[in-house]
Motif scaffolding. Structure first.
Motif, PDB file in Angstrom:
ATOM      1  N   LEU A 287      64.634 107.178  15.059  1.00  0.00           N
ATOM      2  CA  LEU A 287      63.378 106.580  15.092  1.00  0.00           C
ATOM      3  C   LEU A 287      62.952 106.450  16.352  1.00  0.00           C
ATOM      4  O   LEU A 287      63.659 106.132  16.711  1.00  0.00           O
ATOM      5  N   PRO A 288      61.301 106.093  16.571  1.00  0.00           N
ATOM      6  CA  PRO A 288      61.493 105.712  17.817  1.00  0.00           C
ATOM      7  C   PRO A 288      61.893 104.212  18.011  1.00  0.00           C
ATOM      8  O   PRO A 288      60.804 103.399  16.651  1.00  0.00           O
ATOM      9  N   ALA A 289      61.517 103.129  18.809  1.00  0.00           N
ATOM     10  CA  ALA A 289      61.623 101.779  18.483  1.00  0.00           C
ATOM     11  C   ALA A 289      60.707 101.369  18.860  1.00  0.00           C
ATOM     12  O   ALA A 289      60.230  99.780  18.094  1.00  0.00           O
ATOM     13  N   GLY A 290      59.728 101.407  19.535  1.00  0.00           N
ATOM     14  CA  GLY A 290      57.993 100.587  19.574  1.00  0.00           C
ATOM     15  C   GLY A 290      57.300 101.643  18.501  1.00  0.00           C
ATOM     16  O   GLY A 290      57.594 102.853  18.719  1.00  0.00           O
ATOM     17  N   PRO A 291      55.652 101.334  19.821  1.00  0.00           N
ATOM     18  CA  PRO A 291      54.793 102.798  19.375  1.00  0.00           C
ATOM     19  C   PRO A 291      55.395 104.124  19.732  1.00  0.00           C
ATOM     20  O   PRO A 291      55.632 104.242  20.131  1.00  0.00           O
ATOM     21  N   GLY A 292      55.096 105.006  18.666  1.00  0.00           N
ATOM     22  CA  GLY A 292      55.206 106.923  19.387  1.00  0.00           C
ATOM     23  C   GLY A 292      55.722 107.665  18.126  1.00  0.00           C
ATOM     24  O   GLY A 292      56.120 106.968  17.347  1.00  0.00           O
ATOM     25  N   THR A 293      55.411 108.861  18.269  1.00  0.00           N
ATOM     26  CA  THR A 293      55.798 109.661  17.056  1.00  0.00           C
ATOM     27  C   THR A 293      57.139 110.531  17.849  1.00  0.00           C
ATOM     28  O   THR A 293      56.889 111.494  16.568  1.00  0.00           O
ATOM     29  N   LEU A 294      57.418 109.666  19.007  1.00  0.00           N
ATOM     30  CA  LEU A 294      58.551 111.102  19.020  1.00  0.00           C
ATOM     31  C   LEU A 294      60.116 110.443  18.704  1.00  0.00           C
ATOM     32  O   LEU A 294      60.715 109.424  18.986  1.00  0.00           O
ATOM     33  N   ILE A 295      60.768 112.039  18.032  1.00  0.00           N
ATOM     34  CA  ILE A 295      61.959 111.174  17.492  1.00  0.00           C
ATOM     35  C   ILE A 295      62.861 112.071  18.827  1.00  0.00           C
ATOM     36  O   ILE A 295      62.878 113.513  18.940  1.00  0.00           O
ATOM     37  N   ARG A 296      63.758 110.908  18.767  1.00  0.00           N
ATOM     38  CA  ARG A 296      65.162 112.240  20.061  1.00  0.00           C
ATOM     39  C   ARG A 296      66.714 112.331  18.361  1.00  0.00           C
ATOM     40  O   ARG A 296      66.620 112.022  17.573  1.00  0.00           O
ATOM     41  N   ILE A 297      66.339 113.343  19.164  1.00  0.00           N
ATOM     42  CA  ILE A 297      67.979 114.301  17.982  1.00  0.00           C
ATOM     43  C   ILE A 297      68.620 114.639  18.926  1.00  0.00           C
ATOM     44  O   ILE A 297      68.609 115.205  20.162  1.00  0.00           O
ATOM     45  N   ARG A 310      76.890 117.274  24.126  1.00  0.00           N
ATOM     46  CA  ARG A 310      75.754 117.652  22.725  1.00  0.00           C
ATOM     47  C   ARG A 310      73.914 117.794  23.511  1.00  0.00           C
ATOM     48  O   ARG A 310      74.197 117.975  24.307  1.00  0.00           O
ATOM     49  N   ASP A 311      73.279 118.628  22.701  1.00  0.00           N
ATOM     50  CA  ASP A 311      72.020 119.169  23.243  1.00  0.00           C
ATOM     51  C   ASP A 311      70.797 118.264  23.070  1.00  0.00           C
ATOM     52  O   ASP A 311      71.944 117.686  21.205  1.00  0.00           O
ATOM     53  N   GLU A 312      70.171 117.749  23.125  1.00  0.00           N
ATOM     54  CA  GLU A 312      68.997 116.297  22.354  1.00  0.00           C
ATOM     55  C   GLU A 312      67.401 117.246  23.411  1.00  0.00           C
ATOM     56  O   GLU A 312      67.270 117.937  24.166  1.00  0.00           O
ATOM     57  N   PHE A 313      66.632 116.815  22.201  1.00  0.00           N
ATOM     58  CA  PHE A 313      65.510 116.908  21.972  1.00  0.00           C
ATOM     59  C   PHE A 313      64.876 116.000  21.326  1.00  0.00           C
ATOM     60  O   PHE A 313      65.015 114.779  21.239  1.00  0.00           O
ATOM     61  N   ARG A 314      63.424 115.923  21.902  1.00  0.00           N
ATOM     62  CA  ARG A 314      62.645 115.150  21.019  1.00  0.00           C
ATOM     63  C   ARG A 314      61.321 116.084  20.648  1.00  0.00           C
ATOM     64  O   ARG A 314      60.986 117.517  21.915  1.00  0.00           O
ATOM     65  N   ILE A 315      61.183 115.645  19.812  1.00  0.00           N
ATOM     66  CA  ILE A 315      60.297 116.453  18.169  1.00  0.00           C
ATOM     67  C   ILE A 315      59.048 115.167  17.432  1.00  0.00           C
ATOM     68  O   ILE A 315      59.278 114.166  17.988  1.00  0.00           O
ATOM     69  N   ASP A 316      57.680 115.848  17.831  1.00  0.00           N
ATOM     70  CA  ASP A 316      57.003 115.090  17.028  1.00  0.00           C
ATOM     71  C   ASP A 316      57.231 115.239  16.253  1.00  0.00           C
ATOM     72  O   ASP A 316      56.786 115.858  15.201  1.00  0.00           O
ATOM     73  N   ALA A 317      56.978 113.836  15.753  1.00  0.00           N
ATOM     74  CA  ALA A 317      57.533 113.407  14.195  1.00  0.00           C
ATOM     75  C   ALA A 317      55.719 114.052  13.277  1.00  0.00           C
ATOM     76  O   ALA A 317      55.969 113.784  12.021  1.00  0.00           O
ATOM     77  N   VAL A 318      54.827 114.218  14.110  1.00  0.00           N
ATOM     78  CA  VAL A 318      53.678 114.625  12.832  1.00  0.00           C
ATOM     79  C   VAL A 318      53.237 115.662  12.740  1.00  0.00           C
ATOM     80  O   VAL A 318      52.910 116.056  12.105  1.00  0.00           O
ATOM     81  N   THR A 319      53.188 116.036  14.412  1.00  0.00           N
ATOM     82  CA  THR A 319      53.004 117.605  13.918  1.00  0.00           C
ATOM     83  C   THR A 319      54.283 118.214  13.896  1.00  0.00           C
ATOM     84  O   THR A 319      53.970 119.825  14.119  1.00  0.00           O
ATOM     85  N   GLY A 320      55.424 117.581  14.302  1.00  0.00           N
ATOM     86  CA  GLY A 320      56.868 119.118  14.366  1.00  0.00           C
ATOM     87  C   GLY A 320      56.515 120.093  15.651  1.00  0.00           C
ATOM     88  O   GLY A 320      57.472 120.853  16.212  1.00  0.00           O
ATOM     89  N   GLN A 321      55.601 119.778  16.708  1.00  0.00           N
ATOM     90  CA  GLN A 321      55.969 120.339  17.880  1.00  0.00           C
ATOM     91  C   GLN A 321      57.412 119.816  19.041  1.00  0.00           C
ATOM     92  O   GLN A 321      57.343 118.450  19.243  1.00  0.00           O
TER      93      GLN A 321
END
Length: 397
Positions: A287-297, A310-321
């Motif tokens: 989860l993001p450490a501060g404000p924001g909705t991007l989850i790092r995977i 490894r592969d790395e992604f950023r996905i918006d936790a609200v929209t799933g984009q």
């Protein structure tokens, strides 16, 4: 040898000796803690084999948010910051927690993915975390933000100076002789034996120490890290990686000033499973450490043998984009080297033989400290002028 060459060697000898005396204990501490961590993954996996797996069931596993909710309902463990999920139905979920106001981080937990039953905290986690802080930051307050990071970096620079000066000082007249370079003379004794061990074994481990120090500097100095990124990455990648990051403290402050919306893992997990299927072995959702909705995977493939491939992604936790996808296979050679800095640093890029070789080399560091100090003391005794015996003293002299 010319007078100039003799003067240069004398100066190098002085630099080598002073650097060694100043840094001997510090380098030994850093090297020994590194040796202890060489097989950390294997040791921790062995110690926790009984809590890392569960019996597969026919019912579907809980969604991450439901699992976290049940975990919190059972006991107050603090804020969940990350979960490690797997495509293996027998793998337990690992839950990690955020730091509290005092900066302490609760121990992570392995949890049954089917009913959120706590299987236990990983054994050895706190021990290796302490060893890692000692290795990187010398347990100095502030961790990566404290002075310990710079001190270990200066020690690494000093080791490079000693390696180069030591190589020049021991350059034999018959430079093409393998025996002169690599065979210690155990028939010697005293100072001559100490010199042979110091020089010859130092030659054995010199390439390993150079790799260790050149990669270790990555974790000590931002200017060094930025320089490596600029040198080895594509321009657009380098520019993105060199952007200043918000500190955790600033992120928490921003979070207090502007409350972040409550977000969970489900939307990102659903998108990730839809796109990746079962081609991954495990994935770490943070989860993001501060404000924001991007989850790092961070996602590891089933054929991945290194932690850094490894592969790395950023996905918006609200929209799933999917906001960004950085796949290891798409990296250039230079970018793969950057991604594998840690595994290069500890020799893991060569498999377990490489880790063993790097561990042995690190464990040998105290040998150079001891033999170097013995050589210095014996040299001081040789240079000390002989005192006349009391029997030969003439009254009044």
């Amino acid at each position: 040898m010319s007078r100039l060459g003799h003067d240069i060697k004398a100066a190098l000898h002085q630099i080598h000796s002073i650097a060694g005396l100043v840094l001997a204990l510090l380098l030994s501490l850093i090297a020994l803690t590194g040796a202890i961590m060489s097989f950390e993954d294997e040791i921790v996996d062995h110690l926790n084999a009984d809590i890392m797996h569960v019996a597969p069931r026919t019912v579907p596993a809980l969604m991450p948010d439901e699992l976290v909710a049940r975990l919190k309902a059972a006991q107050d463990l603090g804020k969940v910051s990350a979960v490690t999920l797997s495509s293996d139905p027998s793998a337990a979920v690992r839950v990690r927690f955020a730091r509290d106001e005092q900066g302490a981080r609760p121990a992570s937990l392995y949890v049954d993915p089917y009913d959120a039953h706590v299987l236990g905290a990983p054994r050895g986690e706190e021990f290796f975390a302490t060893v890692r802080r000692l290795h990187r930051w010398l347990l100095i307050p502030g961790d990566a933000k404290g002075w310990g990071r710079q001190i270990t970096g200066v020690a690494a620079l000093g080791l490079i100076v000693m390696l180069i000066s030591g190589l020049v000082l021991r350059w034999p007249r018959r430079a093409g002789s393998v025996k002169m370079w690599l065979k210690p003379n155990f028939g010697l004794g005293g100072r001559a034996l100490h010199r042979s061990l110091h020089a010859v074994i130092g030659t054995w481990v010199l390439p390993v120490y150079l790799v260790m120090t050149l990669t270790g500097l990555w974790y000590s100095f931002d200017w060094y890290k930025d320089g490596v990124v600029w040198l080895l990455s594509r321009p657009e990648v380098a520019e993105a990686k060199m952007q200043p990051k918000m500190s955790a403290k600033a992120a928490r402050a921003a979070g207090r000033a502007e409350p972040a919306p409550a977000i969970g893992f489900d939307q990102a997990w659903t998108t990730f499973r839809r796109d990746e299927g079962d081609h991954f072995s495990r994935a770490l959702f943070t989860l993001p450490a501060g404000p924001g909705t991007l989850i790092r995977i961070r996602s590891w493939g089933k054929d991945s043998t290194l932690d850094t491939t490894r592969d790395e992604f950023r996905i918006d936790a609200v929209t799933g984009q999917v906001i960004s996808a950085e796949r290891y296979a798409d990296k250039t050679l230079g970018e793969k080297i950057i991604a594998n800095v840690l595994d290069i640093h500890r020799g893991a890029f060569l498999g377990w033989p490489g880790k063993l070789a790097f561990m042995i080399a690190a464990a040998l560091m105290p040998l150079f400290a001891v033999t170097g100090i013995l050589l210095y003391l014996s040299r001081r005794r040789v240079r000390r002028p002989a005192q006349p015996s009391l029997g030969r003293l003439v009254p009044g002299e």
